[in-house]
Design a protein around this motif. Structure first.
Motif, PDB file in Angstrom:
ATOM      1  N   ASN A 135       0.403   4.968   1.033  1.00  0.00           N
ATOM      2  CA  ASN A 135      -0.600   5.686   1.817  1.00  0.00           C
ATOM      3  C   ASN A 135      -1.873   4.830   1.818  1.00  0.00           C
ATOM      4  N   GLU A 136      -2.964   5.289   1.300  1.00  0.00           N
ATOM      5  CA  GLU A 136      -4.186   4.478   1.372  1.00  0.00           C
ATOM      6  C   GLU A 136      -4.402   3.631   0.124  1.00  0.00           C
ATOM      7  N   GLU A 137      -3.580   3.818  -0.887  1.00  0.00           N
ATOM      8  CA  GLU A 137      -3.796   3.118  -2.161  1.00  0.00           C
ATOM      9  C   GLU A 137      -3.182   1.719  -2.149  1.00  0.00           C
ATOM     10  N   THR A 148       0.860  -1.187   0.000  1.00  0.00           N
ATOM     11  CA  THR A 148       0.000   0.000   0.000  1.00  0.00           C
ATOM     12  C   THR A 148       0.893   1.231   0.000  1.00  0.00           C
TER      13      THR A 148
END
Ligand code: FES
Length: 167
Positions: A139-141, A137
């Motif tokens: 960050n949030e991706e 991942t």
């Protein structure tokens, strides 16, 4: 008893009486950590010292509570946090290679942050996308199916973003 019948004020009043001053302080602590981390990106020591004085609570106890939660950090974090999944499915499908490549590319080890504070590299347990293993991942991706080709584009993506920040 139905939810609609609950007398919230009465319950809070009762809970308030049940909780000791110590419990109330601990309740405030978590909220304070969240707010401090929102502002600084981590929990700086001098801010925790101030919190310790404000709550009349030993600094050691504050650290003890904060370190119980994985979400709180004690050193500055990178603008980008890359987490390589090392769960079973990802492990079997080459997570170690992904991690090793990122470590050597950015000159940091797992758990470390680059000096320019651009990147923090971590590992994480299963993130629930085992079908896409190996997964990381950013960050949030979620980025899945990181083969050799995708790894190169991931590295390029991180570097491109770093360059954009510097211009
Ligand atoms: S083991 Fe990596 S996503 Fe499940």
């Amino acid at each position: 008893m139905k939810v609609e019948e609950l007398n919230v004020d009465e319950i809070i009043g009762r809970v308030g009486k049940i909780l000791s001053e110590e419990d109330k302080k601990k309740g405030i602590l978590i909220y304070s950590f969240q707010k401090i981390q929102e502002e600084f990106g981590y929990l700086p020591e001098d801010v925790l010292k101030t919190l310790s004085q404000k709550l009349s609570m030993p600094l050691a106890e504050i650290y003890s509570v904060a370190s119980f939660y994985k979400q709180f950090h004690f050193s500055p974090r990178g603008r980008k946090v890359v987490r390589v999944c090392t769960g079973t499915a990802c492990h079997v499908r080459g997570a170690k290679d992904v991690l090793n490549s990122l470590e050597s590319e950015f000159g940091i080890k797992e758990g470390e942050t680059t000096e320019d504070l651009e990147l923090t590299l971590e590992t994480v347990g299963c993130v629930g996308c085992c079908g896409l293993a190996p997964v990381a991942t950013v960050n949030e991706e979620v980025i899945g199916d990181i083969g050799r080709k995708k790894l190169k584009s991931l590295i390029k993506l991180i570097k491109e973003d770093q360059n954009e920040q510097q211009t």
